[in-house]
Design a protein around this motif. Structure first.
Motif, PDB file in Angstrom:
ATOM      1  N   ASP A  52       0.851  -1.192   0.000  1.00 43.77           N
ATOM      2  CA  ASP A  52       0.000   0.000   0.000  1.00 43.77           C
ATOM      3  C   ASP A  52       0.887   1.243   0.000  1.00 43.77           C
ATOM      4  O   ASP A  52       1.237   1.771   1.047  1.00 43.77           O
ATOM      5  N   TRP A  53       1.252   1.710  -1.197  1.00 42.51           N
ATOM      6  CA  TRP A  53       2.172   2.825  -1.350  1.00 42.51           C
ATOM      7  C   TRP A  53       1.521   3.927  -2.192  1.00 42.51           C
ATOM      8  O   TRP A  53       0.810   3.649  -3.147  1.00 42.51           O
ATOM      9  N   GLY A  54       1.813   5.170  -1.842  1.00 42.72           N
ATOM     10  CA  GLY A  54       1.182   6.302  -2.506  1.00 42.72           C
ATOM     11  C   GLY A  54       1.989   6.921  -3.624  1.00 42.72           C
ATOM     12  O   GLY A  54       1.585   7.941  -4.163  1.00 42.72           O
ATOM     13  N   ILE A  55       3.118   6.332  -3.994  1.00 43.62           N
ATOM     14  CA  ILE A  55       3.964   6.929  -5.024  1.00 43.62           C
ATOM     15  C   ILE A  55       3.432   6.614  -6.420  1.00 43.62           C
ATOM     16  O   ILE A  55       3.089   5.471  -6.726  1.00 43.62           O
ATOM     17  N   ASN A  56       3.347   7.623  -7.261  1.00 45.58           N
ATOM     18  CA  ASN A  56       2.883   7.421  -8.640  1.00 45.58           C
ATOM     19  C   ASN A  56       3.916   6.640  -9.446  1.00 45.58           C
ATOM     20  O   ASN A  56       5.115   6.673  -9.150  1.00 45.58           O
ATOM     21  N   PHE A  57       3.443   5.972 -10.491  1.00 43.73           N
ATOM     22  CA  PHE A  57       4.344   5.195 -11.351  1.00 43.73           C
ATOM     23  C   PHE A  57       4.387   5.831 -12.730  1.00 43.73           C
ATOM     24  O   PHE A  57       3.366   5.937 -13.411  1.00 43.73           O
ATOM     25  N   PRO A  58       5.571   6.253 -13.195  1.00 46.43           N
ATOM     26  CA  PRO A  58       5.658   6.907 -14.511  1.00 46.43           C
ATOM     27  C   PRO A  58       5.605   5.895 -15.651  1.00 46.43           C
ATOM     28  O   PRO A  58       6.378   4.937 -15.685  1.00 46.43           O
ATOM     29  N   ILE A  59       4.700   6.099 -16.583  1.00 42.68           N
ATOM     30  CA  ILE A  59       4.660   5.296 -17.805  1.00 42.68           C
ATOM     31  C   ILE A  59       5.481   5.979 -18.892  1.00 42.68           C
ATOM     32  O   ILE A  59       6.218   5.332 -19.637  1.00 42.68           O
ATOM     33  N   ILE A  60       5.364   7.305 -18.997  1.00 43.16           N
ATOM     34  CA  ILE A  60       6.170   8.070 -19.957  1.00 43.16           C
ATOM     35  C   ILE A  60       6.769   9.267 -19.224  1.00 43.16           C
ATOM     36  O   ILE A  60       6.046  10.057 -18.618  1.00 43.16           O
ATOM     37  N   ARG A  61       8.097   9.393 -19.313  1.00 45.19           N
ATOM     38  CA  ARG A  61       8.781  10.556 -18.755  1.00 45.19           C
ATOM     39  C   ARG A  61       9.326  11.434 -19.883  1.00 45.19           C
ATOM     40  O   ARG A  61       9.568  10.960 -20.991  1.00 45.19           O
ATOM     41  N   TYR A  62       9.546  12.693 -19.559  1.00 42.02           N
ATOM     42  CA  TYR A  62      10.144  13.611 -20.531  1.00 42.02           C
ATOM     43  C   TYR A  62      11.535  13.129 -20.936  1.00 42.02           C
ATOM     44  O   TYR A  62      11.927  13.232 -22.109  1.00 42.02           O
ATOM     45  N   THR A  63      12.272  12.575 -19.973  1.00 42.45           N
ATOM     46  CA  THR A  63      13.575  11.992 -20.301  1.00 42.45           C
ATOM     47  C   THR A  63      13.417  10.895 -21.353  1.00 42.45           C
ATOM     48  O   THR A  63      14.248  10.761 -22.263  1.00 42.45           O
ATOM     49  N   ASP A  64      12.350  10.124 -21.243  1.00 34.97           N
ATOM     50  CA  ASP A  64      12.074   9.066 -22.213  1.00 34.97           C
ATOM     51  C   ASP A  64      11.776   9.664 -23.586  1.00 34.97           C
ATOM     52  O   ASP A  64      12.228   9.153 -24.617  1.00 34.97           O
ATOM     53  N   VAL A  65      11.013  10.745 -23.618  1.00 34.99           N
ATOM     54  CA  VAL A  65      10.711  11.416 -24.884  1.00 34.99           C
ATOM     55  C   VAL A  65      12.005  11.858 -25.563  1.00 34.99           C
ATOM     56  O   VAL A  65      12.215  11.644 -26.765  1.00 34.99           O
ATOM     57  N   LEU A  66      12.904  12.473 -24.794  1.00 35.02           N
ATOM     58  CA  LEU A  66      14.184  12.907 -25.353  1.00 35.02           C
ATOM     59  C   LEU A  66      14.998  11.719 -25.855  1.00 35.02           C
ATOM     60  O   LEU A  66      15.564  11.762 -26.958  1.00 35.02           O
ATOM     61  N   MET A  67      15.055  10.669 -25.064  1.00 34.62           N
ATOM     62  CA  MET A  67      15.854   9.522 -25.467  1.00 34.62           C
ATOM     63  C   MET A  67      15.247   8.804 -26.671  1.00 34.62           C
ATOM     64  O   MET A  67      15.973   8.286 -27.522  1.00 34.62           O
ATOM     65  N   MET A  68      13.924   8.771 -26.755  1.00 42.24           N
ATOM     66  CA  MET A  68      13.316   8.179 -27.945  1.00 42.24           C
ATOM     67  C   MET A  68      13.671   8.992 -29.193  1.00 42.24           C
ATOM     68  O   MET A  68      13.797   8.430 -30.289  1.00 42.24           O
ATOM     69  N   LYS A  69      13.837  10.311 -29.053  1.00 40.96           N
ATOM     70  CA  LYS A  69      14.295  11.112 -30.184  1.00 40.96           C
ATOM     71  C   LYS A  69      15.682  10.658 -30.616  1.00 40.96           C
ATOM     72  O   LYS A  69      15.946  10.471 -31.818  1.00 40.96           O
ATOM     73  N   ALA A  70      16.564  10.445 -29.652  1.00 40.50           N
ATOM     74  CA  ALA A  70      17.901   9.952 -29.980  1.00 40.50           C
ATOM     75  C   ALA A  70      17.825   8.594 -30.673  1.00 40.50           C
ATOM     76  O   ALA A  70      18.550   8.334 -31.644  1.00 40.50           O
ATOM     77  N   GLU A  71      16.941   7.740 -30.184  1.00 47.23           N
ATOM     78  CA  GLU A  71      16.771   6.412 -30.782  1.00 47.23           C
ATOM     79  C   GLU A  71      16.299   6.516 -32.229  1.00 47.23           C
ATOM     80  O   GLU A  71      16.807   5.812 -33.114  1.00 47.23           O
ATOM     81  N   ALA A  72      15.324   7.371 -32.468  1.00 47.81           N
ATOM     82  CA  ALA A  72      14.800   7.522 -33.827  1.00 47.81           C
ATOM     83  C   ALA A  72      15.905   7.975 -34.781  1.00 47.81           C
ATOM     84  O   ALA A  72      16.022   7.475 -35.909  1.00 47.81           O
TER      85      ALA A  72
END
Length: 497
Positions: free
Chosen positions: A369-389
């Motif tokens: 029972d934890w109140g911390i949100n779980f990130p599915i998409i982060r801005y860091t991920d958006v930037l890194m996906m740009k590098a991947e593309a």
């Protein structure tokens, strides 16, 4: 700020739960729902019910992506936990509870989305903006659930509307390309209908930026090699399409670089500028707390720190290979990983485990029972996906790739590098997103999974519980046995199982 309630107490939920008991077969329609959808408040509640099916998402990707990958060697001498056959690549996973749950949970979410979409109209929700938001959220979530399914199982039955039990028995698995057609259509519609942001009362809901980011990931995943199987890759070379979406999010979206890596996962800093879309959790015994932080650490650790738990799960140790990929000065290591502990009896336990989402001073009733949100998409991920593309052939420069990777490295306390290759990129993603459920999907999407895992197996499999080599059939999971039994010949099992 109020978060979206993950579980809704209403007559609607009574109907949905009774329907879900039948979902060992297929997503079905709920006849009693016809009397529920009478006004905008009912639809608000129903859309919240679609979000509610995201609760097991973090645990699912921990077990079916992290455990499956070279990030973990999650096997023990006991050998009886449900995650161990996942780790060990056994070919009898069709009866594994984790594989079964992933199928049912995603189709439950799809069923709820279809019910909303079938009944939503101007007579019950006359406000155009509100009605568009409801439709956009339902389509975004349906796309997310189907994307989850296609990455895990390949071909799956496509339901773009509610169906009766009899109708469901006539719907076979659709080719992967057809599943993606619905996903892409839903996300394009969501982009048009969702607002770019929400007020504080609706924080955590999907936005048009989240839909663009998810669609970019879909394009990258569709572009993966096929490996000769009917899995998530179609080898369609949509890297330029992904880059266009990612540049839009980067250049025009409301997100920003967070300089302190640890603060991204701080319980007191949720909804920070790095979060594009996450799952909102509330602890305190309301049925809305996250369970995933309590499944990553061993029982003996929670005993040692005095956190109660109603049932036990054995530890899922990290691989030595993952630990060794971090430089000693990499600040992400201490955030993501705890390297050993002292148990309640004073004994030293050297086993490392993920602790990125764990705050011993901030739990609810117990370790689940934890109140911390779980990130599915982060801005860091958006930037890194740009590098991947760009690395995969989209228009761009090596300097752009290096700059993005060095942003993450400098934040982590590391020296910048130059000439980043796809292999270097994957290792940086591995460290950046350790424990966030990305690793297996990253390896599959970039075409590296078979080579990477076959290099890793001989050195890490000290108990000799895994195959000597992996073949592409291991990339996706089997169709649950219960689904094969619904109607003879309706589904065929994935090869290799």
């Amino acid at each position: 700020m109020r978060k979206i309630s993950l579980f809704i107490c209403s007559a609607l939920m009574v109907g949905l739960v009774s329907c879900e008991k039948e979902l060992d077969q297929a997503p079905l329609s709920d006849a009693s729902a016809a009397n529920f959808y009478r006004d905008a408040a009912d639809f608000e509640q129903a859309v919240n019910g679609i979000y509610a099916q995201l609760r097991p998402y973090p645990d699912r990707h921990f077990n079916l992506s992290e455990v499956r990958s070279d990030n973990m060697y999650a096997t023990t001498e006991i050998g009886v936990r449900e995650h161990e056959p996942i780790n060990n690549f056994v070919n009898t996973l069709e009866t594994n509870s984790l594989v079964i749950s992933a199928w049912n949970e995603n189709f439950n979410g799809i069923m709820r989305a279809n019910t909303v979409l079938d009944r939503l109209n101007a007579s019950v929700v006359p406000d155009d903006a509100q009605r568009n938001r409801f439709e956009g959220e339902a389509r975004f979530l349906r796309a997310l659930y189907y994307f989850d399914l296609v990455r895990l199982y390949g071909k799956v039955p496509v339901y773009d509307a509610s169906v009766s039990p009899a109708e469901a028995l006539e719907v076979p698995r659709s080719p992967v390309a057809e599943v993606y057609s619905l996903i892409v259509s839903d996300l394009n519609t969501a982009i048009e209908m969702l607002p770019p942001s929400h007020g504080a009362v609706n924080r955590g809901r999907a936005t048009s930026w989240a839909a663009k980011s998810l669609l970019a990931l879909v394009h990258l995943t569709r572009s993966a090699p096929t490996y000769g199987i009917e899995g998530p890759g179609l080898d369609v070379n949509e890297y330029a399409e992904a880059l266009t979406l990612l540049n839009d999010v980067i250049n025009n979206g409301p997100y920003a670089w967070v300089e302190d890596y640890s603060s991204i996962f701080d319980y007191n800093n949720e909804n920070n500028p790095d979060i594009v879309f996450d799952i909102q959790f509330l602890s305190g015994g309301l049925g809305t707390g996250g369970t995933y932080p309590g499944t990553m650490a061993p029982n003996s650790y929670f005993n040692a720190v005095g956190i109660p738990f109603p049932a036990g799960l054995e530890t899922k140790p990290l691989s030595s290979d993952l630990i060794e990929t971090f430089a000693p000065e990499d600040e992400r290591l201490g955030v993501a990983v705890q390297q050993g502990f002292t148990d309640e009896f004073g004994n030293s336990d050297p086993r490392p485990f993920f602790r990125k989402f764990l705050d011993e001073d901030d739990y609810g009733l117990d370790r689940f029972d934890w109140g911390i949100n779980f990130p599915i998409i982060r801005y860091t991920d958006v930037l890194m996906m740009k590098a991947e593309a760009i690395l995969q052939g989209a228009p761009g420069t090596q300097e752009e790739v290096d700059e993005i990777i060095n942003m993450a490295r400098v934040r982590a306390g590391l020296e910048p590098v130059s000439g980043v290759t796809l292999d270097m990129y994957l290792e940086e993603r591995r460290r950046e997103f350790a424990g966030e459920g990305h690793r297996w999907h990253d390896l599959v999407r970039t075409g590296q999974v078979i080579e990477e895992m076959n290099e890793w197996l001989p050195t890490e499999d000290t108990r000799n519980v895994m195959p000597e080599t992996l073949d592409p059939n291991y990339i996706i999971y089997p169709i649950p046995f219960s689904q094969l039994q619904v109607k003879e010949g309706l589904y065929e099992q994935n090869p290799g199982y």
